[in-house]
Write a protein that holds these residues in place. Structure first.
Motif, PDB file in Angstrom:
ATOM      1  N   GLY B   9       0.820  -1.206   0.000  1.00  0.00           N
ATOM      2  CA  GLY B   9       0.000   0.000   0.000  1.00  0.00           C
ATOM      3  C   GLY B   9       0.847   1.245   0.000  1.00  0.00           C
ATOM      4  O   GLY B   9       1.998   1.236  -0.441  1.00  0.00           O
ATOM      5  N   LEU B  10       0.297   2.320   0.555  1.00  0.00           N
ATOM      6  CA  LEU B  10       0.895   3.636   0.315  1.00  0.00           C
ATOM      7  C   LEU B  10       2.138   3.938   1.129  1.00  0.00           C
ATOM      8  O   LEU B  10       2.703   5.014   0.998  1.00  0.00           O
ATOM      9  CB  LEU B  10      -0.165   4.713   0.462  1.00  0.00           C
ATOM     10  N   GLY B  11       2.571   3.055   2.000  1.00  0.00           N
ATOM     11  CA  GLY B  11       3.926   3.287   2.508  1.00  0.00           C
ATOM     12  C   GLY B  11       4.195   3.161   3.990  1.00  0.00           C
ATOM     13  O   GLY B  11       5.331   3.275   4.418  1.00  0.00           O
ATOM     14  N   ALA B  12       3.185   2.914   4.820  1.00  0.00           N
ATOM     15  CA  ALA B  12       3.454   2.705   6.240  1.00  0.00           C
ATOM     16  C   ALA B  12       3.023   1.283   6.592  1.00  0.00           C
ATOM     17  O   ALA B  12       2.193   0.701   5.901  1.00  0.00           O
ATOM     18  CB  ALA B  12       2.674   3.715   7.072  1.00  0.00           C
ATOM     19  N   VAL B  13       3.567   0.734   7.672  1.00  0.00           N
ATOM     20  CA  VAL B  13       3.205  -0.645   8.012  1.00  0.00           C
ATOM     21  C   VAL B  13       1.702  -0.806   8.236  1.00  0.00           C
ATOM     22  O   VAL B  13       1.140  -1.853   7.939  1.00  0.00           O
ATOM     23  CB  VAL B  13       3.963  -1.189   9.259  1.00  0.00           C
ATOM     24  N   GLN B  14       1.028   0.235   8.724  1.00  0.00           N
ATOM     25  CA  GLN B  14      -0.408   0.136   8.962  1.00  0.00           C
ATOM     26  C   GLN B  14      -1.207  -0.006   7.668  1.00  0.00           C
ATOM     27  O   GLN B  14      -2.403  -0.249   7.691  1.00  0.00           O
ATOM     28  CB  GLN B  14      -0.969   1.348   9.712  1.00  0.00           C
ATOM     29  N   ASP B  15      -0.545   0.209   6.521  1.00  0.00           N
ATOM     30  CA  ASP B  15      -1.260   0.095   5.245  1.00  0.00           C
ATOM     31  C   ASP B  15      -1.295  -1.335   4.719  1.00  0.00           C
ATOM     32  O   ASP B  15      -1.931  -1.610   3.706  1.00  0.00           O
ATOM     33  CB  ASP B  15      -0.630   1.026   4.206  1.00  0.00           C
ATOM     34  N   ASP B  78       8.091 -20.973   1.766  1.00  0.00           N
ATOM     35  CA  ASP B  78       7.142 -19.908   1.459  1.00  0.00           C
ATOM     36  C   ASP B  78       7.904 -18.588   1.396  1.00  0.00           C
ATOM     37  O   ASP B  78       8.483 -18.145   2.395  1.00  0.00           O
ATOM     38  CB  ASP B  78       6.051 -19.844   2.537  1.00  0.00           C
ATOM     39  N   VAL B  79       7.891 -17.985   0.217  1.00  0.00           N
ATOM     40  CA  VAL B  79       8.626 -16.737   0.015  1.00  0.00           C
ATOM     41  C   VAL B  79       7.630 -15.600  -0.177  1.00  0.00           C
ATOM     42  O   VAL B  79       6.713 -15.713  -0.994  1.00  0.00           O
ATOM     43  CB  VAL B  79       9.544 -16.835  -1.231  1.00  0.00           C
ATOM     44  N   ALA B  80       7.801 -14.536   0.587  1.00  0.00           N
ATOM     45  CA  ALA B  80       6.955 -13.349   0.397  1.00  0.00           C
ATOM     46  C   ALA B  80       7.807 -12.235  -0.177  1.00  0.00           C
ATOM     47  O   ALA B  80       8.866 -11.910   0.376  1.00  0.00           O
ATOM     48  CB  ALA B  80       6.342 -12.921   1.724  1.00  0.00           C
ATOM     49  N   LEU B  81       7.370 -11.695  -1.306  1.00  0.00           N
ATOM     50  CA  LEU B  81       8.058 -10.535  -1.886  1.00  0.00           C
ATOM     51  C   LEU B  81       7.175  -9.318  -1.623  1.00  0.00           C
ATOM     52  O   LEU B  81       6.062  -9.220  -2.145  1.00  0.00           O
ATOM     53  CB  LEU B  81       8.274 -10.735  -3.390  1.00  0.00           C
ATOM     54  N   LEU B  82       7.669  -8.403  -0.797  1.00  0.00           N
ATOM     55  CA  LEU B  82       6.882  -7.223  -0.432  1.00  0.00           C
ATOM     56  C   LEU B  82       7.161  -6.098  -1.417  1.00  0.00           C
ATOM     57  O   LEU B  82       8.317  -5.827  -1.758  1.00  0.00           O
ATOM     58  CB  LEU B  82       7.246  -6.763   0.985  1.00  0.00           C
ATOM     59  N   VAL B  83       6.102  -5.461  -1.861  1.00  0.00           N
ATOM     60  CA  VAL B  83       6.234  -4.388  -2.844  1.00  0.00           C
ATOM     61  C   VAL B  83       5.392  -3.198  -2.380  1.00  0.00           C
ATOM     62  O   VAL B  83       4.194  -3.365  -2.105  1.00  0.00           O
ATOM     63  CB  VAL B  83       5.723  -4.853  -4.230  1.00  0.00           C
ATOM     64  N   ALA B  84       5.990  -2.032  -2.275  1.00  0.00           N
ATOM     65  CA  ALA B  84       5.214  -0.840  -1.928  1.00  0.00           C
ATOM     66  C   ALA B  84       4.159  -0.609  -3.005  1.00  0.00           C
ATOM     67  O   ALA B  84       4.414  -0.832  -4.188  1.00  0.00           O
ATOM     68  CB  ALA B  84       6.134   0.377  -1.800  1.00  0.00           C
ATOM     69  N   GLY B  85       2.968  -0.175  -2.607  1.00  0.00           N
ATOM     70  CA  GLY B  85       1.866   0.002  -3.556  1.00  0.00           C
ATOM     71  C   GLY B  85       1.219  -1.346  -3.852  1.00  0.00           C
ATOM     72  O   GLY B  85       1.092  -2.188  -2.968  1.00  0.00           O
ATOM     73  N   ASP B  86       0.810  -1.535  -5.100  1.00  0.00           N
ATOM     74  CA  ASP B  86       0.234  -2.811  -5.535  1.00  0.00           C
ATOM     75  C   ASP B  86       1.321  -3.604  -6.251  1.00  0.00           C
ATOM     76  O   ASP B  86       2.087  -3.035  -7.026  1.00  0.00           O
ATOM     77  CB  ASP B  86      -0.941  -2.553  -6.489  1.00  0.00           C
ATOM     78  N   PRO B  87       1.399  -4.920  -6.016  1.00  0.00           N
ATOM     79  CA  PRO B  87       2.560  -5.651  -6.547  1.00  0.00           C
ATOM     80  C   PRO B  87       2.614  -5.774  -8.060  1.00  0.00           C
ATOM     81  O   PRO B  87       3.675  -5.989  -8.611  1.00  0.00           O
ATOM     82  CB  PRO B  87       2.451  -7.031  -5.897  1.00  0.00           C
ATOM     83  N   LEU B  88       1.469  -5.648  -8.745  1.00  0.00           N
ATOM     84  CA  LEU B  88       1.512  -5.875 -10.191  1.00  0.00           C
ATOM     85  C   LEU B  88       1.485  -4.596 -11.015  1.00  0.00           C
ATOM     86  O   LEU B  88       1.214  -4.619 -12.200  1.00  0.00           O
ATOM     87  CB  LEU B  88       0.395  -6.835 -10.614  1.00  0.00           C
ATOM     88  N   SER B  89       1.762  -3.467 -10.364  1.00  0.00           N
ATOM     89  CA  SER B  89       1.809  -2.228 -11.129  1.00  0.00           C
ATOM     90  C   SER B  89       3.084  -2.143 -11.963  1.00  0.00           C
ATOM     91  O   SER B  89       3.143  -1.414 -12.942  1.00  0.00           O
ATOM     92  CB  SER B  89       1.703  -1.014 -10.195  1.00  0.00           C
ATOM     93  N   ALA B  90       4.101  -2.894 -11.588  1.00  0.00           N
ATOM     94  CA  ALA B  90       5.358  -2.861 -12.348  1.00  0.00           C
ATOM     95  C   ALA B  90       5.484  -4.123 -13.204  1.00  0.00           C
ATOM     96  O   ALA B  90       5.225  -5.232 -12.742  1.00  0.00           O
ATOM     97  CB  ALA B  90       6.539  -2.752 -11.401  1.00  0.00           C
ATOM     98  N   THR B  91       5.888  -3.927 -14.437  1.00  0.00           N
ATOM     99  CA  THR B  91       6.045  -5.027 -15.397  1.00  0.00           C
ATOM    100  C   THR B  91       6.924  -6.142 -14.844  1.00  0.00           C
ATOM    101  O   THR B  91       6.657  -7.322 -15.054  1.00  0.00           O
ATOM    102  CB  THR B  91       6.718  -4.501 -16.683  1.00  0.00           C
ATOM    103  N   THR B  92       7.960  -5.739 -14.147  1.00  0.00           N
ATOM    104  CA  THR B  92       8.943  -6.717 -13.682  1.00  0.00           C
ATOM    105  C   THR B  92       8.308  -7.772 -12.761  1.00  0.00           C
ATOM    106  O   THR B  92       8.701  -8.931 -12.779  1.00  0.00           O
ATOM    107  CB  THR B  92      10.137  -5.992 -13.009  1.00  0.00           C
ATOM    108  N   HIS B  93       7.287  -7.376 -11.981  1.00  0.00           N
ATOM    109  CA  HIS B  93       6.662  -8.341 -11.082  1.00  0.00           C
ATOM    110  C   HIS B  93       5.677  -9.239 -11.824  1.00  0.00           C
ATOM    111  O   HIS B  93       5.484 -10.391 -11.466  1.00  0.00           O
ATOM    112  CB  HIS B  93       5.991  -7.632  -9.911  1.00  0.00           C
ATOM    113  N   CYS B  94       5.048  -8.692 -12.865  1.00  0.00           N
ATOM    114  CA  CYS B  94       4.193  -9.533 -13.722  1.00  0.00           C
ATOM    115  C   CYS B  94       5.051 -10.616 -14.347  1.00  0.00           C
ATOM    116  O   CYS B  94       4.661 -11.792 -14.428  1.00  0.00           O
ATOM    117  CB  CYS B  94       3.564  -8.696 -14.837  1.00  0.00           C
TER     118      CYS B  94
END
Lengths: 269, 269
Positions: B9-15, B78-94
């Motif tokens: 989300g937008l950038g804080a842990v609470q998001d 189990d691997v978690a990749l954390l991405v600020a914002g939404d994870p599929l907004s960047a081509t590289t994650h798609c």
């Protein structure tokens, strides 16, 4: 006190953000907006039991015509208005925020995922989408087709189009509206099938969408029963995407390499 | 085992969403992607202390060139990749998702808010945005200006443009790249000011943006220090929007009534 618009995300209680949950738990009054979007994986009772507080449903009349009552309440109490998806994707909530701020009521907005960004799950790149369109359920003698022209325009620019499909919740028939009777029609949700049929109905007149036009149908995005299928409009028209909510992407004529791979990945073998 | 892409989300842990938090807590390996977006309100240490587990930073080399190592790890753990914002907004994650699915690794995506939908906070209606543009930081002899043409095109269709401003994190100079030295330049974030200066530099040649062009500068959206200011390009150029991240909306020439009111609301008195 504060009016907090809380985005619930894609439709289950687990999609609420920690910030959103805290705001809901601190609120004196909790309203759930039920006419621009709907929860797909959670009933009102589940939501109430999860929050541990009563939740009042807010339909169009409550949020638009009786907005002053919400603002009045927000002067004295902390009011949380819960909205499936992101709270500011609908004009009506932007309007409410502005009215609140002008009336001196403190406003907070807690964002969340919505179909506008989650549609990236189809593999179509978000930066290649043109204008979003809403496809309204056609009625007898009411077949507004500006969505079609926008899709054609996006395709000419080699851009994808996200199509939001109509939702009719707590709507009244003309007769009940005229008689001022608070009798509501059963909810209706446009399916991918109906969306494509309407598109083809317009296409019969305007002939701008080639039969090879490719699309991706999407249902219940973000939930465990999510369904994403890629194909031509004709292929998708004959598929059953199941329970609401549905939406659809009309693909740009040329796809990038990764998009092309995704399209194949989501095509039915 | 599963590769889960978690939008922060937008950038804080609470998001983080409840679903996202659960996935992170269940993960054996936690990676934080740091080159397509960044956390604005939370340091790596805060994130680690909040989660209670170590978090490995993942730069472009890790996510793109060494993607196979991530997939290899996700076969066993189990691997978690954390991405600020939404994870599929960047081509590289798609791309990463698709590679994982093709390699038979189970993929889960947990969506969240991103600038793509949260930009609705400016009051400009999401359904009136055209194609999104990315404005790259100009270098000596490298001034790609396709963003400018897209803005002009959107304006001609009376649509808004969301401008994503360049981020350079963990980039190497040409010299260090040639010498294969893992020495990284300090991070750089494009400000609204620089974006407008570059836009005006292109405009000196192409002359398609009238001086009356209206825009909205946005900084740290979703955080307590968020700043939104509306004005002409010239007015905004001279403002200090403070710390990153910045973004900008170039407004459609004609605004709807509510948009016009929002524009006035965010204009400096």
């Amino acid at each position: 006190m504060t009016l907090t618009l809380v985005g619930l995300g894609l439709g289950a209680v687990q999609d609420i953000t920690l910030r959103g949950l805290k705001a809901i738990q601190n609120a004196d009054v909790i309203l759930l907006e039920i006419y621009t979007s709907v929860l797909i994986d959670t009933s009102l009772e589940e939501l109430e039991s999860f929050i541990g507080k009563p939740v009042r449903q807010a339909d169009r009349i409550t949020v638009e015509e009786r907005a002053d009552e919400i603002l009045e309440e927000a002067r004295e109490k902390d009011v949380a208005l819960l909205v499936a998806g992101d709270p500011l994707s609908a004009t009506t909530h932007c309007d409410l925020c502005l009215r609140a701020e002008k009336a001196g009521v403190k406003v907070d907005v807690i964002h969340n995922a919505s179909i506008i960004n989650a549609i990236g799950r189809t593999g179509m790149q978000l930066y290649r989408f043109g204008e979003v369109v809403s496809i309204p359920l056609f009625e007898k003698n009411w077949t507004p087709d500006s969505f079609y022209d926008k899709i054609v325009k996006n395709m000419k620019s080699n851009l994808h189009t996200l199509c939001l499909l109509d939702i009719k919740v707590r709507e009244r028939s003309i007769e009940n509206l005229m008689a001022n009777r608070m009798i509501f029609e059963p909810p209706r949700f446009m399916s991918v099938k109906v969306a494509i049929e309407q598109m083809q109905q317009v296409n019969d007149l305007k002939q701008q969408l080639p039969p090879t036009t490719r699309a991706i149908g999407v249902a219940r995005l973000g939930s465990k029963t999510a369904k994403i299928v890629a194909g031509t409009l004709e292929q998708l028209r004959d598929l059953d995407f199941g329970e609401p909510l549905h939406s659809m992407v009309i693909c740009a004529p040329q796809l990038h390499d990764i998009e092309e791979e995704y399209f194949a990945h989501y095509s039915q073998k």
